[in-house]
Design an enzyme around this catalytic site. Sequence first.
Site, PDB file in Angstrom:
ATOM      1  N   GLU A  40     -56.711  24.936 -37.805  1.00  0.00           N
ATOM      2  CA  GLU A  40     -55.966  25.031 -35.866  1.00  0.00           C
ATOM      3  C   GLU A  40     -56.641  23.585 -35.053  1.00  0.00           C
ATOM      4  O   GLU A  40     -56.634  24.117 -34.150  1.00  0.00           O
ATOM      5  CB  GLU A  40     -54.863  26.131 -35.287  1.00  0.00           C
ATOM      6  CG  GLU A  40     -54.429  26.909 -35.918  1.00  0.00           C
ATOM      7  CD  GLU A  40     -54.152  27.925 -34.773  1.00  0.00           C
ATOM      8  OE1 GLU A  40     -53.911  27.788 -33.876  1.00  0.00           O
ATOM      9  OE2 GLU A  40     -52.598  28.216 -35.418  1.00  0.00           O
ATOM     10  N   GLU A  99     -49.568  31.372 -41.140  1.00  0.00           N
ATOM     11  CA  GLU A  99     -49.776  32.178 -40.315  1.00  0.00           C
ATOM     12  C   GLU A  99     -49.064  32.441 -39.372  1.00  0.00           C
ATOM     13  O   GLU A  99     -48.292  31.566 -39.184  1.00  0.00           O
ATOM     14  CB  GLU A  99     -50.662  31.627 -39.029  1.00  0.00           C
ATOM     15  CG  GLU A  99     -52.298  31.648 -39.578  1.00  0.00           C
ATOM     16  CD  GLU A  99     -52.926  31.298 -38.172  1.00  0.00           C
ATOM     17  OE1 GLU A  99     -52.759  31.928 -37.407  1.00  0.00           O
ATOM     18  OE2 GLU A  99     -54.015  30.443 -38.215  1.00  0.00           O
TER      19      GLU A  99
HETATM   20  C1  GLA Z   1     -53.730  30.980 -33.999  1.00  0.00           C
HETATM   21  C2  GLA Z   1     -54.977  30.823 -35.050  1.00  0.00           C
HETATM   22  C3  GLA Z   1     -55.458  32.798 -35.104  1.00  0.00           C
HETATM   23  C4  GLA Z   1     -55.116  33.785 -34.100  1.00  0.00           C
HETATM   24  C5  GLA Z   1     -53.399  33.675 -34.400  1.00  0.00           C
HETATM   25  C6  GLA Z   1     -53.179  34.428 -32.696  1.00  0.00           C
HETATM   26  O1  GLA Z   1     -52.494  31.578 -35.026  1.00  0.00           O
HETATM   27  O2  GLA Z   1     -55.446  30.097 -35.918  1.00  0.00           O
HETATM   28  O3  GLA Z   1     -56.809  32.798 -35.297  1.00  0.00           O
HETATM   29  O4  GLA Z   1     -56.029  33.632 -33.069  1.00  0.00           O
HETATM   30  O5  GLA Z   1     -53.476  31.855 -33.307  1.00  0.00           O
HETATM   31  O6  GLA Z   1     -51.458  34.001 -32.882  1.00  0.00           O
END
Ligand code: GLA
Length: 682
Positions: A160, A316
Amino acid sequence: MTMITPDPTPDRLTRVPGLLYGGDWNPEQWPEEVWAEDVKLMAEAGVNLVTIGVFSWARLQPDAHSWDFGWLDRLLDLLHGHGVAVDLATATASPPAWLVRAHPELLPVTADGVRLEFGSRQHYCPSSPAYRQAAVRLTRALAERYHDHPALALWHIHNEYGDHVQECFCAESAADFRRWLRERHGTVEELNRSWGTAFWSQRYNSFDQIEPPRTAPGPVNPTQVLDWRRFCSDALLALHRAEKAVLDDVSPGVPVTTNFMSMLKALDYWEWSRHEDLVSDDAYPDPADPRAHVNAAMNYDLMRSLKGGQPWLLMEQAPSAVSWRPVNLPKRPGLHRLWSLQALARGADGVLHFQWRASVAGAEKFHSAMLPHRGTTARGWRETVALGAELRRLGELAGSRLRARAAVLLDWDSWWALELDDHPSARMRWPELLRPWYAALHARGITVDFLPPTGPYDGYRLLLAPNLYLLDTATAERLTGFVRAGGHLVCGPFSGIADRHDHVHPGGHPGPLRELLGLVVDEHWPIPDGATTAVRLGDAHLRAEHWSEWIETEGAETLARYTSGELAGLPAVTRHRQGRGSAWYLSCHLGTDVGRVLDLPLAEAGLGPELPGLPEGVEATRRRAADGTEYLFLLNHGPAERRVPLERPGTELLTGTATGEGLTLAPLGAAVLRLPATEERP
Ligand code: GLA
């Protein structure tokens, strides 16, 4: 003679067949005995891909001089032995304490000059040479060690980008910014022209005098801020590209991705996606928001569009609640299944999660997981297993694609410029302008792609531009060509205003669109907060909020007029027929009423819902395989049972039953129909 069987899924994301299912697994949190149980349970749930190592830097490289790969070797072997493939992270999103203390200058600095501390994650300056060298070194070490490991199916760069840190105002960033500006502008005279420094005595004699747009006494030069946004997206992309170059070099043939964050303002994903082998996204729709699925659909359409319709991966999502909102609602039974199917319905070839096993320590211990704290007796676990089984039933649709005849134009440059300070109204924000347009299309069952304003426009009949504040003449000419050749363009207010330097196009708004739209804007007329202006469209009474414009037509027909306030009697919505097509202009922000206007160009472009007679609250999309087989997704997001009429018989894949003239969907119910190939729909 050897028969060559064609690959049944030529478009698949990785070498793993079927749809991908799994999540982030952070096993370094537990003793290795637990891993054995984990892989057994993964098999039970049908998990075929897990993301490993996202936050493992400190474990992999305990100090500047040592590496510890033994645990990762054992982990990858264990997974391979149980038939689970690996999406291996380069582990660079959270630099370890020893590196930070050796190079305190790599910590990011805010616009106010505050250096952010170690103790969270993403604590690095995007322009820091020390961070970049260490990240590239770690990536190379991982690539060299695992490039031919049989478990490896996908590389996952970083995590991210832009989540916590999107910009840094330290001295190293300033130097990098100056380098970037030199490349972009060539000479300081050119920069002075571009930034309009003749105003407010801002002229620079040399690049050395330039700093990032730190906190200043008043408004900072807008083109400086715009260039800064461009630079910040590029600075993070440079990090990504440095890691990608290593992976391409050492591990050719294994696809590479980084997980995007849906429609994120900070990163120009058109540019970023050119450096991805496949697009992956993290999506966390809020279970407390009854309209969350509409926003999710919009983001998924963007993800699908970033690589021209290629299948993408939901990297995710939360199996139930997240832990980072002030109040974190779980997903009620069935909601996670429905939302997972929605990603597939909009072109994803897999759904993964954060995270596999719920943490017991650390910042995210209250975040839901595929395997909750309660273990295999939890409702969440039953849903994890059930979803895995359903995805196996849908495996054949991997590689199939959606097709849209309408596209929404999205341009990050224009987004950044639109939201600069000191505009006629601070309420003109891209997401707020876009959402009602998208929601109207979604409610009508019309599939749309996203497209950069530059195109290519092939195959589209209708282009929708809720806002194009920043627009150069060449793009306006292309749009004109599209319309003259029979296309339809719908343009929202405050468009065609500025060139790429954020200089107002001379000669009246909407600048290079004036001839195409057949009108001129005399003055912008923002509407105060809480007030509305009435608009009459045929028999319909609509309400404009936040924005209206005094326009005068120059060849366009008036379709709707303002009927209250200072602009009463003046045109509000216009259409200008040009060549074989038409160009529509909405001079105001119509909020949820915008659909009443959009119905007109939709009808003119001959665009209707994916499925005629679609009841309210039911989302329908169609994926098509290379052989013409169609997969019709029907998703009931509403609280009531719905009867859906069907055009022709098929097979419902989740239940394996034949379907007739219609089917009934329970609340949160879903169906995925396989329909035999037919003549191409127009
Ligand atoms: C993001 C991050 C993860 C985690 C999630 C929680 O997507 O990439 O590591 O922190 O949020 O929702």
